[in-house]
Write an enzyme that holds these catalytic residues in place. Sequence first.
Site, PDB file in Angstrom:
ATOM      1  N   GLU A  97      -5.252   6.680 -10.248  1.00 58.66           N
ATOM      2  CA  GLU A  97      -5.379   7.888 -10.081  1.00 58.66           C
ATOM      3  C   GLU A  97      -5.200   8.718  -8.626  1.00 58.66           C
ATOM      4  O   GLU A  97      -4.363   8.937  -8.149  1.00 58.66           O
ATOM      5  CB  GLU A  97      -6.519   8.488 -11.394  1.00 58.66           C
ATOM      6  CG  GLU A  97      -5.633   8.298 -12.268  1.00 58.66           C
ATOM      7  CD  GLU A  97      -6.016   7.143 -13.156  1.00 58.66           C
ATOM      8  OE1 GLU A  97      -6.796   6.260 -12.344  1.00 58.66           O
ATOM      9  OE2 GLU A  97      -5.742   7.423 -14.497  1.00 58.66           O
ATOM     10  N   HIS A 147     -13.078  12.318 -22.475  1.00 57.43           N
ATOM     11  CA  HIS A 147     -11.355  12.353 -22.698  1.00 57.43           C
ATOM     12  C   HIS A 147     -11.003  13.826 -22.518  1.00 57.43           C
ATOM     13  O   HIS A 147     -10.172  14.391 -23.440  1.00 57.43           O
ATOM     14  CB  HIS A 147     -10.984  10.790 -23.459  1.00 57.43           C
ATOM     15  CG  HIS A 147     -10.961  10.107 -22.759  1.00 57.43           C
ATOM     16  ND1 HIS A 147     -12.100   9.350 -22.535  1.00 57.43           N
ATOM     17  CD2 HIS A 147      -9.900   9.202 -22.717  1.00 57.43           C
ATOM     18  CE1 HIS A 147     -11.685   7.745 -22.156  1.00 57.43           C
ATOM     19  NE2 HIS A 147     -10.087   7.733 -21.859  1.00 57.43           N
TER      20      HIS A 147
HETATM   21  C1  LIG Z   1      -9.235   6.061 -15.278  1.00 58.64           C
HETATM   22  C2  LIG Z   1      -7.979   5.737 -16.400  1.00 58.64           C
HETATM   23  N1  LIG Z   1      -7.323   6.329 -16.315  1.00 58.64           N
HETATM   24  C3  LIG Z   1      -6.907   5.764 -17.872  1.00 58.64           C
HETATM   25  C4  LIG Z   1      -6.768   5.485 -18.949  1.00 58.64           C
HETATM   26  C5  LIG Z   1      -6.064   5.390 -19.929  1.00 58.64           C
HETATM   27  N2  LIG Z   1      -6.210   4.224 -20.772  1.00 58.64           N
HETATM   28  C6  LIG Z   1      -6.903   3.950 -21.168  1.00 58.64           C
HETATM   29  S1  LIG Z   1      -7.229   2.627 -21.171  1.00 58.64           S
HETATM   30  C7  LIG Z   1      -5.950   1.687 -20.623  1.00 58.64           C
HETATM   31  C8  LIG Z   1      -5.494   0.261 -20.556  1.00 58.64           C
HETATM   32  C9  LIG Z   1      -5.829  -0.093 -20.089  1.00 58.64           C
HETATM   33  O1  LIG Z   1      -6.109  -1.709 -19.564  1.00 58.64           O
HETATM   34  P1  LIG Z   1      -6.842  -3.011 -19.489  1.00 58.64           P
HETATM   35  O2  LIG Z   1      -7.910  -2.647 -18.023  1.00 58.64           O
HETATM   36  O3  LIG Z   1      -6.287  -4.127 -19.283  1.00 58.64           O
HETATM   37  O4  LIG Z   1      -7.812  -2.613 -20.553  1.00 58.64           O
HETATM   38  P2  LIG Z   1      -7.705  -3.947 -22.253  1.00 58.64           P
HETATM   39  O5  LIG Z   1      -6.837  -2.092 -22.449  1.00 58.64           O
HETATM   40  O6  LIG Z   1      -6.320  -4.113 -21.710  1.00 58.64           O
HETATM   41  O7  LIG Z   1      -8.527  -4.153 -22.490  1.00 58.64           O
HETATM   42  C10 LIG Z   1      -5.594   3.133 -20.028  1.00 58.64           C
HETATM   43  C11 LIG Z   1      -4.219   3.595 -19.095  1.00 58.64           C
HETATM   44  C12 LIG Z   1      -8.008   5.681 -18.904  1.00 58.64           C
HETATM   45  N3  LIG Z   1      -9.174   5.508 -19.462  1.00 58.64           N
HETATM   46  N4  LIG Z   1      -9.114   5.576 -17.846  1.00 58.64           N
END
Ligand SMILES: Cc1ncc(C[n+]2csc(CCOP(=O)(O)OP(=O)(O)O)c2C)c(N)n1
Lengths: 343, 343, 330, 330
Positions: C64, C133
């Site tokens: 971000e 959130h």
């Molecule tokens: C700072 C932030 N940006 C965006 C999000 C929205 N978001 C939640 S999970 C996710 C993907 C995360 O992927 P990863 O770190 O690979 O973990 P996984 O879900 O694959 O276990 C996103 C973009 C968030 N929760 N926090």
Amino acid sequence: MAKAATTEHNVPSREALQGLDRATLLRLMHIMLLIRRFEEPCDKYYRAGKMGGYIHYYIGQEAVATGIIPLFQPGDLMITHYRDHGYALALGTDPKRVMAELFGRATGVAGGKGGSMHLVDVERGFLGGYGIVGGTIPLGVGAAFALKYQGKKNICASIFGDGSMQQGVVHESMNMAGLYKVPCLFVLENNGYAMGTAVARHSAQTDFVKRVTAGYNIKGESVDGMDVLAVRAATNRILAQMRETGEPYFLEARTYRYAGHGYADNAQQQKFYRTEAEIDKWRKRDPIEHFREQLLAAGVTTEAELNAMDEECKAIVADAIEFADTSPFPSPDSLYEHVYTDM
Amino acid sequence: MAKAATTEHNVPSREALQGLDRATLLRLMHIMLLIRRFEEPCDKYYRAGKMGGYIHYYIGQEAVATGIIPLFQPGDLMITHYRDHGYALALGTDPKRVMAELFGRATGVAGGKGGSMHLVDVERGFLGGYGIVGGTIPLGVGAAFALKYQGKKNICASIFGDGSMQQGVVHESMNMAGLYKVPCLFVLENNGYAMGTAVARHSAQTDFVKRVTAGYNIKGESVDGMDVLAVRAATNRILAQMRETGEPYFLEARTYRYAGHGYADNAQQQKFYRTEAEIDKWRKRDPIEHFREQLLAAGVTTEAELNAMDEECKAIVADAIEFADTSPFPSPDSLYEHVYTDM
Amino acid sequence: MATMRYAEALRLAMTEEMERDPNVFLCGEEVAQYQGTFRVTEGMADRFKDENHGLRVLDTPISEAGIAGLVTGAAMAGLRPIAEFMTWSFAILALDQIVNHAAKILYMTNGQIKVPVVFRGPAGTGNQLSAQHSQSLEAWYAHVPGLKVVLPSTPADAKGLLKTAIRDDNPVIFMEHAGLYSQRGEVPEDPNFTVPFGVAAVRREGKDVSLISYSHAVGVCLSAAEKLWQEAGLSCEVIDLRTLLPLDMDTVLRSVQKTHRAVVVQEEWKNVGFVSELASRIYEGAFDDLDAPIERVGGPFVPMPYSKPLERAAIPGEEDVISAVKRAVA
Amino acid sequence: MATMRYAEALRLAMTEEMERDPNVFLCGEEVAQYQGTFRVTEGMADRFKDENHGLRVLDTPISEAGIAGLVTGAAMAGLRPIAEFMTWSFAILALDQIVNHAAKILYMTNGQIKVPVVFRGPAGTGNQLSAQHSQSLEAWYAHVPGLKVVLPSTPADAKGLLKTAIRDDNPVIFMEHAGLYSQRGEVPEDPNFTVPFGVAAVRREGKDVSLISYSHAVGVCLSAAEKLWQEAGLSCEVIDLRTLLPLDMDTVLRSVQKTHRAVVVQEEWKNVGFVSELASRIYEGAFDDLDAPIERVGGPFVPMPYSKPLERAAIPGEEDVISAVKRAVA
Ligand SMILES: Cc1ncc(C[n+]2csc(CCOP(=O)(O)OP(=O)(O)O)c2C)c(N)n1
Ligand SMILES: Cc1ncc(C[n+]2csc(CCOP(=O)(O)OP(=O)(O)O)c2C)c(N)n1
Ligand SMILES: [Mg+2]
Ligand SMILES: [Mg+2]
């Protein structure tokens, strides 16, 4: 569980199945089965409105938590991202209270205030699951810092996904972990995607072990996250070393999630970023199936015993759902409780 | 200046002094001398209350800006941290208007609103100096992104210190630069300290080239920041390559600041983190002295000519101070101007 | 006029502006290949894929602060970026870039460098997303000179205000409400249709009490107003501020001078919230016209809980507005 | 009692608490070897150097978010950290850790994990530090449930409030004012001396107008009050809120019920600032006691300029308070 772990610890992991005793092997299978059976019915209750918010499934990744968590010793700590069901269950948190949390009930592990993303089990050292990508990494380093400060031989495991590797605070925290030498075990669950974005589309460097070891002077390695015994062997070796040196370590587990990123990421949505064929390819390496074959081949157990274990896990989950669904919602006053410790 | 640069560009840098013509060599010396003479009297005016806020000197690091900036071509961009006097002067920004900015006058490059940390020269592609450590790195990547987006063959140089290597946003930005392949030249001025903290005390990895190349798949190298010709040669090669490929590059210049971090970091304070001996050691490699000897040895110029040049620089600075001190302060109304473009 | 969803209106605004001005581009997490987390940007990547090296609709890593800085730098170099935050709760990570850079650079450079960038995305509460959130924090942004703060409450405004935001030469905080994305409404198709900043809309005329609000809470006020009319014969005037910065106090004061009573309503934490600024300004501008203290309605001072009944209690609803109005006329 | 500087009082509070409780530690940029950017932590590294692997007074990299997260995690694991920000302007980088983590974790875990951490450092304007280095943003923090917000205005309060903050089991935002560091005053040496949160101090009694403020602005109000008394015979009561969260409205309302006039004063941007909340609460609590609208005094809505005369005009001073009081009694 933690107690037992200390003893296994001495079992030499030479021969097939790393010379693990039958009880241990079966417990690993039990944990993986429980996680899977626990999550399978969730969609149904989500659709029925019993659950809400974001729910992230661990199915497909079971071998990672299962390979790591049973090796914890009393006093070890853990903090995770929102994809936390598997970790709570592997730790031995009561499935009833986990399910009740997903149902938003007063009997949930967080009294219904947290939900799926925010499980917690202080008694077992689980400092909680949190929802800001990367946001828990400094917390884990801080918890490890506390362990060093207090002169304890324990470690703090910090679990996160590949997407969080692009969060600034992760960089800052890993640098501090490398600088202060605190016993933080960074566990990167690389399941290939950050939501709908493949690793190569969000990271200029897809070799995370290289990024971390070169960037922060932290030792690290990658392990097959679909093979529970491989994860356990690596973790066993790493933890022994960490308890000795008190230094941080970076462990990447290459794994895969079968379900969508979250409930909203349905089959239709997933078409935007992955194919059925890819999912099938990984399913062929299913951690539970793979381990099942190993156990049977080695004659450690029988089809019948494993099926019985499976039925038992399903029964545990049925009870958990029953418990959750019949539990009361939090009282209206609880809305104002615990904003502060004293006001 | 930029025009001239394009021509030199074709001069083969084989032989001694890299075959640079006399005019060019003398201009480099002139820039370094001007920067030094410009800053030397500042303390006096700061004490007298003519200047305020934070003022960060570039003395000792002159070879870095001088080795890089004259190679800019029309349309190239630059953004820097608060230690920005040297960059504005190397770029050819009117010393009068730079000094007037330090004096907080209406005639300053930012109308007195910015001060020492926030110089700017849009005409010459200088997008400004800013005060949040690491805060400009994403801005530089964004400017380079714009150059690629617009299909230009230009580059954006982003200048920052070793301390900013521990800022999360720098990690995020370098990853994006490596991912999107934008023509950003990252220039790390490693002067050994982030304020009073030596590099080894703030970075788990002191080999920044290794961290960046391994972490973000960005090419990089380190150069002697006390040797203007070395910096120029490296930059010349790098820029030619960047204009060709449009890809990012990481250049670390190892240098040293003679003065305190800022005005408040006086000799007494500096004892907390460095010795006189260390400062002397570096002074023996003074970029101006070193270059002076090179020029004289090669018979490019004479003592007399260099002394005259020095006098000329002092005169330019004297004029700048005179101009600044006699310039009006910003009008009271200007307080409310430029908060928005339209309100 | 065409009937479309709030989310579609946003997409139409972006698409029209990107067709109109090649310097406008869009980036954010999952905005391109995945078609947008909330499908707001659906189809846009395809529409613009061959332009500017495929950079016009761009997926980003989960960074971000880096994203906010990248678009700010791109704006400084002449582009007109739109950055989407997956939710405004994550924008907290980008605040230094937004507040200490984007918002101040025009001033710090004495007007020499402008930063025409739009930061947009869903904000607000609902759907049991729990504590981390469910925030919008518009009060934080409205506290900062250099920013403009916009919160559309209808599909038509979503389109008209976003187009104005994209054409604005200053950094704009554009907060959508996830709870409004699927709301349908009439939207002008005319590509020249825009809605100016700083002009509040009177959504319902009334004479007894002024209900002043913005974003999702406007709908709450409208249904409360209808109920109050049906059940208590109370005539409420409902004002939609549309933009908090600039703020249209004229429309607000005119209404209060007519009704002599005001209820200010927002979804987020009331404490040090925008309604406090609004109330203070109404008191200052219409002190002698007020027959009763202004009623401030806002979220209770607690992090958002997950459990459905608790969450419902933590989001100001129709009943809260109704009782506030009744207190105001008591 | 001993006479000491505000900065020394802070150091004494930290040293006493660290001696009292081995779980209390201090970290931040330049706090140890360099003895503190503003010398607040001078000598502390030496004093505690041999304890807990030398971690009790710890220098950190320039990683505000990482620092805030590290101390939050350490607090979750049983320690009681004090994190120093070199200035609060840089804390903007750490807001996600402070607001989305430290402030919410007690609630999210239903009271099972507490976060006893103190975030402290200098805030405010002055010394021509210009736009990016002159902020405090206390209005942002006071908007967030789970945080306590403290701004001491005297050396005695600096010590007493900081000790209370360190002993508090919740995350505390402790904003010092660089302009007060060298101010001298009487400070109790008794290590048991603390100043409770939520109890405002009446710094000067008066009957005509209530001047309500906090931090550096309290001194501005006191000198304005003295001038108004000398030159206009106006008797002003000056109240120092000390803590914005919790907020002592009883003391404020009692004063306003006596004077019937209020002027609320803060240094930072007035718009959506803390004074707006304060004014709203006074109106709500003492509407019928007020003989005039409340005067809000705060910074003009501009980023802080560097040039001395412009900066002076951008910081609310004695004259601004005096004219506000005169408007209030007009
Ligand atoms: C700072 C932030 N940006 C965006 C999000 C929205 N978001 C939640 S999970 C996710 C993907 C995360 O992927 P990863 O770190 O690979 O973990 P996984 O879900 O694959 O276990 C996103 C973009 C968030 N929760 N926090
Ligand atoms: C985010 C942030 N934290 C802290 C500071 C205070 N500060 C200003 S300069 C500085 C040291 C930076 O050192 P380095 O990056 O090496 O640059 P140098 O001053 O050596 O050129 C610090 C800590 C700041 N300006 N911004
Ligand atoms: Mg992933
Ligand atoms: Mg440095």
